[in-house]
Design a protein around this motif. Structure first.
Motif, mmCIF file in Angstrom:
data_model
loop_
_atom_site.group_PDB
_atom_site.id
_atom_site.type_symbol
_atom_site.label_atom_id
_atom_site.label_comp_id
_atom_site.label_asym_id
_atom_site.label_seq_id
_atom_site.Cartn_x
_atom_site.Cartn_y
_atom_site.Cartn_z
ATOM 1 N N ILE A 186 45.173 28.548 40.734
ATOM 2 C CA ILE A 186 44.705 29.068 42.018
ATOM 3 C C ILE A 186 45.527 30.309 42.341
ATOM 4 N N VAL A 213 40.065 24.445 36.955
ATOM 5 C CA VAL A 213 39.868 25.072 38.271
ATOM 6 C C VAL A 213 40.401 26.493 38.191
ATOM 7 N N ASP A 214 39.568 27.440 38.585
ATOM 8 C CA ASP A 214 39.942 28.853 38.589
ATOM 9 C C ASP A 214 39.477 29.421 39.922
ATOM 10 N N GLU A 215 40.401 29.494 40.888
ATOM 11 C CA GLU A 215 40.036 29.868 42.250
ATOM 12 C C GLU A 215 40.850 31.072 42.726
ATOM 13 N N VAL A 217 41.556 33.023 46.384
ATOM 14 C CA VAL A 217 41.342 33.014 47.836
ATOM 15 C C VAL A 217 41.652 34.393 48.398
ATOM 16 N N TRP A 225 43.578 24.083 52.179
ATOM 17 C CA TRP A 225 43.330 24.155 50.739
ATOM 18 C C TRP A 225 42.519 22.947 50.243
ATOM 19 N N SER A 227 39.402 21.918 50.095
ATOM 20 C CA SER A 227 38.202 22.029 49.256
ATOM 21 C C SER A 227 38.566 22.361 47.813
ATOM 22 N N ILE A 228 39.590 23.195 47.630
ATOM 23 C CA ILE A 228 40.051 23.522 46.275
ATOM 24 C C ILE A 228 40.740 22.314 45.659
ATOM 25 N N LYS A 231 38.477 19.821 44.077
ATOM 26 C CA LYS A 231 38.063 20.181 42.711
ATOM 27 C C LYS A 231 39.137 19.793 41.688
ATOM 28 N N ASN A 242 49.722 27.464 41.570
ATOM 29 C CA ASN A 242 49.258 28.326 42.656
ATOM 30 C C ASN A 242 50.173 29.547 42.688
#
Length: 414
Positions: A186, A213-215, A217, A225, A227-228, A231, A242
């Motif tokens: 993240i 996971v590749d997020e 913001v 955080w 919702s992330i 996942k 992060n």
């Protein structure tokens, strides 16, 4: 007239007026102003306060010792606020417009470091301590154009590669299990965090890992955080990363992760090094891992780090993070250059003297790469260091050459 040209014109005009006044009175100025770009307000204000404290500590020491060559020193600060281009430009132009400012510095100002061009145009000696990839991209094509500017931080390449190496070494040593070789990454959409996360993703993929996971913001305050993290929990990875560097954001991420933790190693970029992070997470910070390029090596092998840390604690009754120490060292590098040159107004000679620095500082041996103007990186120069928080204290666990403790299994993984 361009912004850069305007800054140079204003500085030249003010400097000329100042010199004329001095000639008329037969006096020479004895106060040298040192300009600091710092986010004193906004989401990175905790870092900005550290910049100011570290710099002021060094200046107070120099003045108490009688100054240098008849000169004493005064810190002047330009608040870059949220680090937007407009706010950085405003702060830069205000400080460049003061003819008594003969050196400028920052931990980080714009993150893209565009202000380096302003410094080159104004022939202002400048030293910074962050986003070294951006510094390299500006300077490496024509180092001679940027004799002004030097980075206390080495290449960020190690940030991109060494987390993977560190984790795999823990597994090889039997200290960590990697049953899936899956990683969640993240990041925040800013030059520092995004550059590092993109480098990490490439390295993990090259070594056969799967990114679950590749997020990314938006840059700024993030309070939720969940919702992330949902996942992350759907496909549990071996490692959760992060790279958002803001301590408030990183703290809320960790606190919310621990509402329903997975058995994943948690690595947080930079933020845990800031004292505010532990204040916000309290006991939840136990076990968290982060790394630094330019972190203080507080070991018997580098007594300089303990010396600076003790001075900072004595003056401010709190521990310094990365930047209090870094800005203290930055001021002292300038003072070393001034002792060598003699005249604070001889900017070209000061720039050259800064570039020739070769000394032991809190983060290791500082020597600059002439091709990039970055500090040289490696165990014999400025190493990448990994820390783990235990009971509110930061324990250096890698490299072994400087380690003060060993990796401990993170509480949520037991």
């Amino acid at each position: 007239m361009t912004t850069r040209s305007t800054g140079k014109f204003l500085r030249s005009a003010l400097l000329g007026a100042s010199l004329s006044a001095l000639m008329a009175t037969g006096a020479l100025a004895d106060v040298v102003k040192i300009g600091l770009l710092a986010p004193l307000t906004g989401p990175a204000a905790a870092d900005g306060q550290e910049f100011q404290r570290g710099a002021q500590l060094a200046i107070d020491e120099a003045n108490a010792a009688g100054g240098i060559n008849g000169h004493t020193f005064e810190l002047v600060v330009g608040d870059v606020k949220d680090q937007s281009a407009g706010n950085v430009t405003s702060a830069v132009e205000r400080l460049l417009g003061d003819p008594d400012v003969h050196f400028m510095m920052t931990g980080y100002a714009s993150l893209t470091n565009f202000e380096i061009d302003n410094m080159a145009e104004a022939e202002m000696p400048y030293m910074l301590s962050a986003t070294s990839q951006q510094t390299k991209d500006i300077i490496a094509p024509d180092p001679a154009k940027y004799e002004c500017c030097w980075s206390l931080t080495p290449s960020f390449d190690a940030y991109n590669t060494d987390v993977t190496t560190f984790v795999e070494k823990l597994a090889a040593d039997g200290k960590l299990q990697l049953p899936t070789k899956k990683v969640a990454i993240i990041s925040s959409d800013n030059a520092y965090s995004k550059t590092i996360s993109e480098g990490m993703k490439k390295t993990f993929k090259d070594k056969g890992w799967t990114i679950t996971v590749d997020e990314l913001v938006p840059f700024g305050e993030v309070t939720d955080w969940r919702s992330i993290l949902a996942k992350v929990r759907q496909d549990v990875p071996d490692v959760v990363i992060n790279t958002d560097y803001l301590p408030g954001n990183s703290a809320s991420f960790l606190n919310q992760f621990l509402e329903q933790p997975t058995k994943s190693l948690v690595f947080l970029q930079y933020a845990p090094s800031v004292p505010e992070f532990v204040e916000l997470t309290k006991k939840n910070s136990n076990g968290v891992i982060y790394n630094l390029l330019g972190g203080a090596l507080t070991t018997p092998k580098n007594p300089r780090a303990d010396e600076v840390a003790a001075k900072y604690k004595a003056k401010y009754n709190t521990e310094s993070g990365t930047y209090g120490v870094a800005l203290y060292e930055t001021v002292n590098l300038y003072l070393d250059a001034l002792k060598k040159v003699g005249d604070p107004a001889d900017h070209k000679a000061i720039m050259k003297a800064l570039g020739e620095s070769d000394k032991q500082i809190a983060s290791g041996r500082l020597k600059f790469d002439p091709a990039t103007h970055l500090a040289m990186q490696g165990d014999d120069y400025i190493p990448i260091t990994f820390f783990q928080i235990e009971d509110g204290k930061r324990i250096l666990i890698s490299p072994e050459k400087y380690a003060t403790g060993e990796f401990q299994t993170q509480p949520w993984m037991k």
